[in-house]
Design a protein around this motif. Structure first.
Motif, PDB file in Angstrom:
ATOM      1  N   UNK A 398       6.596   0.983 -53.400  1.00 28.75           N
ATOM      2  CA  UNK A 398       6.217   2.100 -54.217  1.00 28.75           C
ATOM      3  C   UNK A 398       6.819   2.244 -55.686  1.00 28.75           C
ATOM      4  N   UNK A 399       8.087   2.193 -55.652  1.00 25.54           N
ATOM      5  CA  UNK A 399       8.822   2.103 -57.002  1.00 25.54           C
ATOM      6  C   UNK A 399       8.495   1.204 -58.030  1.00 25.54           C
ATOM      7  N   UNK A 400       8.192  -0.123 -57.533  1.00 29.10           N
ATOM      8  CA  UNK A 400       7.601  -1.070 -58.561  1.00 29.10           C
ATOM      9  C   UNK A 400       6.107  -0.634 -58.999  1.00 29.10           C
ATOM     10  N   UNK A 401       5.503  -0.247 -57.676  1.00 31.31           N
ATOM     11  CA  UNK A 401       3.982   0.048 -58.170  1.00 31.31           C
ATOM     12  C   UNK A 401       3.969   1.093 -59.063  1.00 31.31           C
ATOM     13  N   UNK A 402       4.803   2.294 -58.944  1.00 31.05           N
ATOM     14  CA  UNK A 402       4.719   3.328 -59.918  1.00 31.05           C
ATOM     15  C   UNK A 402       4.887   2.995 -61.262  1.00 31.05           C
ATOM     16  N   UNK A 403       5.891   2.113 -61.645  1.00 26.30           N
ATOM     17  CA  UNK A 403       6.263   1.590 -62.787  1.00 26.30           C
ATOM     18  C   UNK A 403       4.884   0.773 -63.523  1.00 26.30           C
TER      19      UNK A 403
END
Length: 619
Positions: A398-403
């Motif tokens: 999720x953190x990578x996708x958000x970026x």
């Protein structure tokens, strides 16, 4: 007469040499072996003498010498003698003689004893001929005239057929030798190279994955030779039988070969410029890109090795390039199809570089009105991006996708696609709400969201209000007070944009700063209860600096009175007995006061505005 005499002498000596191994008692074996070695040298010397005789020209060699010698070699039916004599023939007679009698010499190879190391004999012959070709440009026409490749290729097939018990490593070694010859003599004939690979495929048919380590090593040598010669994977991709040979490597060796291919691409800076080539290349690399039959489970794979391999695949994405926008989009779509089969653990390595390649393509199309019906347009690329990032968010990462959603939102804003940019921000907020629970990750996510939203100018009033309201709301709900405070005062920048036509709302800027001040005050009161920490005081000084920033921007709502009040508040708090001494805070506040004093002394319009602010150093 001399030639006949030497030939007769050779024949008799060879017969004696062969017979000696079967004569005499066992106890005299050592003495007999010594005598055999001496006689062997004499047998070889006879061939050397023949090669030096004046009367032995090409015609004499072709019509008399070679047939007689080969007759003796074949008829002696002795493994050691046959190998030795064939080696002597190849070494002592001139290269051009071998070239002109190639068919005769090769015709003897299938007739040798099954136990003779024919692969070495033929390899030596091919090496001599390739060295001969390399020695002069005039030799190549002769090689073509006698159809050397066709004769050598046919001889390899006949030898393998004549020795059905030949180990697999021997058969593959013969093809390696033939391929080496082909790459040195006929480097421009890809059809010859592919023919050699095809012949090897026929030998491997029905054997599945090769288990023998020596044979595997030879297969790797066979596959490595074209890579090393051409230094161009694109050329290798034109060999239809290359991938068929790779099919017979076991999982681990196939992976090693795939790594070699990628390293070759990187080393030679090879561009893969069509979707068809990408398709063919990724088929070769499939052991690195997806789970295949026979592969160990992900739990059994070494984590460090796996990361290194996947990072290599990720670097490969940057070698997929084409200046034609439509073809480039096809390339990205093809790569996405292959990567999609890689499983969750691979996707977080392979999809991000693909997303950035697509964003680069969007930038190239920016300002071009391709129309919705075009094969490639910014809207279609953003659809591709949305699907790709969405796949990444389910990994889960999720953190990578958000970026990446935020990167896409900024690109959509630059392309003046407000609905698309809004959708990417919506997805980023949904990920924040549903997937990001760690407090530190939430702080980082909010910083990214605020920063990206500040750089996007495409939104109308309604959409911007919705997004900024969300950002400020989530900022105020962060777990720790200092994080809340910093996120809230960062949100103030969302209401004062320097871009022409951008939002400039002084009232809401001031609301953010006052809200941050209330949070900092609450943190300071909590610090007093926990018996002294100067940490929250840093927040007051940070907020003071924000006030100064907007004061210089000329926002009417940020007045000198507000700044004066904040200066006095910080000074009072620093003198409080409940506040612990902190040199860092003291230095930060002192530096801010010096800055105000400097602005007052500049003598410009800004100095006049600063004149009403009184800077008093704390005692």
């Amino acid at each position: 007469m001399k030639v006949e005499f030497v030939l007769q002498n050779f024949t008799e000596m060879n017969k004696l040499w062969v017979r000696m191994q079967h004569q005499g008692p066992a106890r005299e074996k050592e003495r007999r072996e010594k005598e055999r070695r001496e006689l062997r040298d004499l047998v070889g010397k006879n061939l050397h003498v023949l090669s030096q005789l004046e009367g032995v020209d090409l015609d004499m060699y072709k019509d008399v010498v070679l047939p007689r010698v080969l007759e003796q070699v074949v008829n002696c039916k002795d493994e050691i003698a046959q190998y030795y004599l064939m080696d002597c023939i190849i070494q002592v007679f001139p290269d051009d003689y071998h070239l002109q009698t190639l068919e005769t010499l090769l015709g003897a190879c299938p007739q040798l004893q099954p136990t003779v190391d024919v692969k070495t004999v033929m390899s030596q012959l091919m090496e001599r001929l390739s060295n001969y070709a390399a020695s002069s440009s005039e030799v190549l026409p002769d090689l073509l005239h006698v159809e050397a490749f066709a004769k050598l290729s046919s001889a390899v097939v006949k030898v393998i057929e004549a020795q059905p018990d030949m180990p697999l490593v021997g058969a593959v070694s013969l093809h390696v030798a033939l391929l080496t010859f082909t790459l040195r003599v006929h480097v421009d004939r890809l059809d010859y190279v592919d023919q050699v690979l095809g012949a090897c495929v026929k030998k491997l048919e029905g054997k599945g994955k090769v288990k023998d380590s020596k044979a595997t090593k030879q297969i790797v040598a066979l596959l490595s030779a074209p890579l090393e010669k051409y230094n161009d994977v694109v050329t290798v991709l034109r060999l239809t039988n290359y991938s068929k040979v790779m099919e017979h490597l076991d999982y681990e060796t196939n992976k090693v070969m795939a790594v070699v291919i990628i390293q070759s691409i990187m080393k030679n800076n090879t561009s893969i410029s069509s979707s068809e080539k990408v398709d063919a290349l990724f088929e070769l690399l499939k052991e690195l890109i997806k789970d295949s039959e026979g592969a160990p489970s992900m739990d059994e794979i070494d984590e460090d090795d796996f990361m290194e391999e996947q990072n290599l695949v990720a670097r490969l994405v940057h070698m997929l390039v084409n200046k034609d926008h439509e073809e480039m989009f096809k390339i990205l779509t093809t790569a996405r199809k292959h990567f999609g089969q890689g499983g969750p653990k691979r996707l977080k390595f392979t999809l991000p570089p693909l997303i950035f390649a697509a964003l680069k393509l969007v930038r190239c199309l920016q300002g071009h009105d391709a129309g919705d019906e075009a094969l490639v347009s910014p809207k279609k690329i953003f659809q591709f991006l949305h699907q790709t990032v969405e796949a990444l968010s389910t990994v889960p990462a999720p953190e990578l996708a958000l970026r990446l959603y935020l990167q896409c939102a900024e690109a959509a804003s630059d392309c003046s696609l407000e609905p698309v940019a809004y959708e990417f921000f919506t997805q980023a907020f949904l990920l924040y709400e549903e997937e990001i629970a760690d407090s530190r990750a939430q702080v980082t996510a909010m910083q990214l969201i605020i920063g990206t939203l500040q750089r996007t100018y495409v939104f109308g009033v309604e959409n911007r209000d919705t997004l900024t309201h969300k950002a400020t709301g989530y900022s105020a709900k962060l777990l720790k007070k200092p994080d809340q405070c910093r996120a809230v005062y960062a949100c103030s920048h969302l209401f004062w944009l320097e871009e022409d036509g951008g939002t400039q709302d002084g009232e809401r800027v001031l609301l953010c700063l006052k809200r941050a001040l209330r949070i900092a005050n609450a943190a300071q009161q909590m610090s007093s209860v926990t018996r002294g920490s100067s940490g929250p005081l840093t927040l007051f000084v940070e907020i003071l600096n924000k006030y100064l920033y907007y004061f210089e921007k000329g926002i009417p709502q940020v007045t000198s009175n507000l700044i004066q009040g904040l200066l006095e508040l910080i000074g009072t708090e620093l003198q409080s007995e409940n506040t612990a001494q902190d040199r860092a805070v003291d230095a930060f506040f002192a530096s801010t006061r010096r800055y105000i004093q400097f602005q007052k002394q500049k003598g410009d319009d800004l100095a006049e505005r600063y004149s009403s602010i009184q800077v008093v150093s704390p005692p």
